[in-house]
Each structure stands twice: as structure tokens, then as C-alpha cells.
Motif scaffolding. Sequence first.
Motif, PDB file in Angstrom:
ATOM      1  N   ILE A 263       0.820  -1.211   0.000  1.00 40.65           N
ATOM      2  CA  ILE A 263       0.000   0.000   0.000  1.00 40.65           C
ATOM      3  C   ILE A 263       0.857   1.266   0.000  1.00 40.65           C
ATOM      4  O   ILE A 263       0.560   2.216  -0.718  1.00 40.65           O
ATOM      5  CB  ILE A 263      -0.985  -0.006   1.193  1.00 40.65           C
ATOM      6  CG1 ILE A 263      -2.008  -1.129   0.989  1.00 40.65           C
ATOM      7  CG2 ILE A 263      -1.679   1.335   1.327  1.00 40.65           C
ATOM      8  CD1 ILE A 263      -2.915  -1.363   2.169  1.00 40.65           C
ATOM      9  N   GLY A 264       1.939   1.273   0.771  1.00 38.15           N
ATOM     10  CA  GLY A 264       2.799   2.459   0.824  1.00 38.15           C
ATOM     11  C   GLY A 264       3.291   2.900  -0.539  1.00 38.15           C
ATOM     12  O   GLY A 264       3.018   4.023  -0.977  1.00 38.15           O
ATOM     13  N   PRO A 265       4.017   2.029  -1.252  1.00 38.21           N
ATOM     14  CA  PRO A 265       4.494   2.435  -2.577  1.00 38.21           C
ATOM     15  C   PRO A 265       3.360   2.712  -3.570  1.00 38.21           C
ATOM     16  O   PRO A 265       3.474   3.614  -4.396  1.00 38.21           O
ATOM     17  CB  PRO A 265       5.329   1.243  -3.048  1.00 38.21           C
ATOM     18  CG  PRO A 265       5.747   0.555  -1.799  1.00 38.21           C
ATOM     19  CD  PRO A 265       4.622   0.761  -0.831  1.00 38.21           C
TER      20      PRO A 265
ATOM     21  N   PRO B  73       2.720   7.169  -7.357  1.00 34.16           N
ATOM     22  CA  PRO B  73       2.061   8.086  -8.300  1.00 34.16           C
ATOM     23  C   PRO B  73       2.207   9.554  -7.909  1.00 34.16           C
ATOM     24  O   PRO B  73       2.385  10.417  -8.773  1.00 34.16           O
ATOM     25  CB  PRO B  73       0.594   7.651  -8.254  1.00 34.16           C
ATOM     26  CG  PRO B  73       0.645   6.229  -7.831  1.00 34.16           C
ATOM     27  CD  PRO B  73       1.794   6.148  -6.876  1.00 34.16           C
ATOM     28  N   MET B  74       2.156   9.837  -6.612  1.00 34.85           N
ATOM     29  CA  MET B  74       2.313  11.227  -6.171  1.00 34.85           C
ATOM     30  C   MET B  74       3.718  11.733  -6.470  1.00 34.85           C
ATOM     31  O   MET B  74       3.896  12.867  -6.927  1.00 34.85           O
ATOM     32  CB  MET B  74       2.030  11.336  -4.677  1.00 34.85           C
ATOM     33  CG  MET B  74       0.565  11.276  -4.327  1.00 34.85           C
ATOM     34  SD  MET B  74       0.307  11.793  -2.635  1.00 34.85           S
ATOM     35  CE  MET B  74      -0.044  10.242  -1.865  1.00 34.85           C
ATOM     36  N   ILE B  75       4.707  10.890  -6.238  1.00 40.01           N
ATOM     37  CA  ILE B  75       6.093  11.274  -6.521  1.00 40.01           C
ATOM     38  C   ILE B  75       6.273  11.485  -8.017  1.00 40.01           C
ATOM     39  O   ILE B  75       6.892  12.458  -8.452  1.00 40.01           O
ATOM     40  CB  ILE B  75       7.067  10.202  -5.982  1.00 40.01           C
ATOM     41  CG1 ILE B  75       7.032  10.182  -4.454  1.00 40.01           C
ATOM     42  CG2 ILE B  75       8.478  10.454  -6.482  1.00 40.01           C
ATOM     43  CD1 ILE B  75       7.747   9.004  -3.836  1.00 40.01           C
TER      44      ILE B  75
ATOM     45  N   LEU C 140      13.536   5.688  -9.922  1.00 45.87           N
ATOM     46  CA  LEU C 140      13.245   5.395  -8.521  1.00 45.87           C
ATOM     47  C   LEU C 140      12.017   4.496  -8.384  1.00 45.87           C
ATOM     48  O   LEU C 140      12.047   3.488  -7.662  1.00 45.87           O
ATOM     49  CB  LEU C 140      13.018   6.705  -7.753  1.00 45.87           C
ATOM     50  CG  LEU C 140      12.636   6.587  -6.284  1.00 45.87           C
ATOM     51  CD1 LEU C 140      13.809   6.041  -5.482  1.00 45.87           C
ATOM     52  CD2 LEU C 140      12.192   7.935  -5.744  1.00 45.87           C
ATOM     53  N   THR C 141      10.952   4.831  -9.081  1.00 43.29           N
ATOM     54  CA  THR C 141       9.737   4.017  -8.983  1.00 43.29           C
ATOM     55  C   THR C 141       9.932   2.633  -9.571  1.00 43.29           C
ATOM     56  O   THR C 141       9.344   1.671  -9.098  1.00 43.29           O
ATOM     57  CB  THR C 141       8.525   4.723  -9.626  1.00 43.29           C
ATOM     58  OG1 THR C 141       8.819   5.028 -10.984  1.00 43.29           O
ATOM     59  CG2 THR C 141       8.144   5.978  -8.872  1.00 43.29           C
TER      60      THR C 141
ATOM     61  N   ALA D 195       9.453  -0.708  -7.313  1.00 49.16           N
ATOM     62  CA  ALA D 195       8.375  -1.608  -7.736  1.00 49.16           C
ATOM     63  C   ALA D 195       8.593  -3.038  -7.252  1.00 49.16           C
ATOM     64  O   ALA D 195       7.647  -3.825  -7.198  1.00 49.16           O
ATOM     65  CB  ALA D 195       8.230  -1.579  -9.249  1.00 49.16           C
ATOM     66  N   ILE D 196       9.801  -3.381  -6.861  1.00 47.02           N
ATOM     67  CA  ILE D 196      10.067  -4.727  -6.364  1.00 47.02           C
ATOM     68  C   ILE D 196       9.423  -4.939  -4.988  1.00 47.02           C
ATOM     69  O   ILE D 196       9.024  -6.053  -4.655  1.00 47.02           O
ATOM     70  CB  ILE D 196      11.590  -5.014  -6.323  1.00 47.02           C
ATOM     71  CG1 ILE D 196      11.873  -6.491  -6.097  1.00 47.02           C
ATOM     72  CG2 ILE D 196      12.280  -4.186  -5.263  1.00 47.02           C
ATOM     73  CD1 ILE D 196      11.546  -7.367  -7.239  1.00 47.02           C
TER      74      ILE D 196
END
Length: 150
Positions: free
Chosen positions: A17-19, A24-26, A42-43, A47-48
Motif C-alpha cells: 500500500i505504501g508504494p 504516483p504522487m512522486i 526510482l519508482t 516496484a520490487i
Amino acid sequence: MFGLLLVLHLLASISIIGPAVMMPMIRRSAKTMGQLHFVLRLTTKLAIMPKIGGTVLILTGIWLMVISKMGLSQMWLNVSILLSLLTIVMIDGWIEPRLKKIEKLLSEAQDQGNEIPAEFGLLIKKIVPVETAAQLLMIGILVLMVVKPF
């Protein structure tokens, strides 16, 4: 044993849930090509976490169902599983392929200066409603897991 599994299950849900909420906001905060490149790298690396967390979440969830002898007898659990599958399809089948397309286009457009071309903004904006829907589904799943309404 049950308590340890439950803690692992909760930590795995946080790692998903955190990522899913923050990435998307980042990504939307990037204002220049350099920032957009950095954010996408970074994303991609982050994603892992949801993939590992998702695996742990499924394994601990099944194990908790077996230990508690609950099986699929609870409606809230069945709805949670269905919503989870829908979320996975949305993220892995719709969002990620489009992000990979954006990354590919970005790598080809590295020499276009520091401004983010409008086409990238449009491509990212097309993903926003699906990302928002996936985030809402995750919140719904979390509510079902905590409240167990039916």
C-alpha cells in the motif's frame, strides 16, 4: 505462530500500500526531464517492494486461513480476494505497461532539453484515474480486512 504470521501479513500489506499510494504522487511531482528520469528510475526500483510484499501477503494470508480453519467461508474474505485480483490486473496489466512505454519514450527523447514534452504529461494523466482506482481498491481491501463487515 498465529501472531507472527499476522505481523508478517500486516507488514506485507504496508509494503504494498505504501508504494502504491506514494509512487504516483512522486511521479506527478516531476517538473523537468531530469526529475522525471530520476522519478521513473526510482519508482522502477521501488516496484520490487510490492511484488515481494504481495507474495508474502498471499502466503501468510493462506497460512492464516489454514491455521484459523476459516477457508473461504467468510464473505468479507472472498470480496477481499476478488478486489485484490482486480487490483493486480489493473497494476500489472494496465498501469505498468503504460509506464514502461513512457520510460521508453523518455529514453528516446533525452536530447529534447529540460522541459517535459506535453505528450508525456498527457500519457501520465491517462494513468492517473486507473492509479486512483487501484488505490481506492487497496483502501477498500484494508477496510474489509480490519472491519470484517460481513
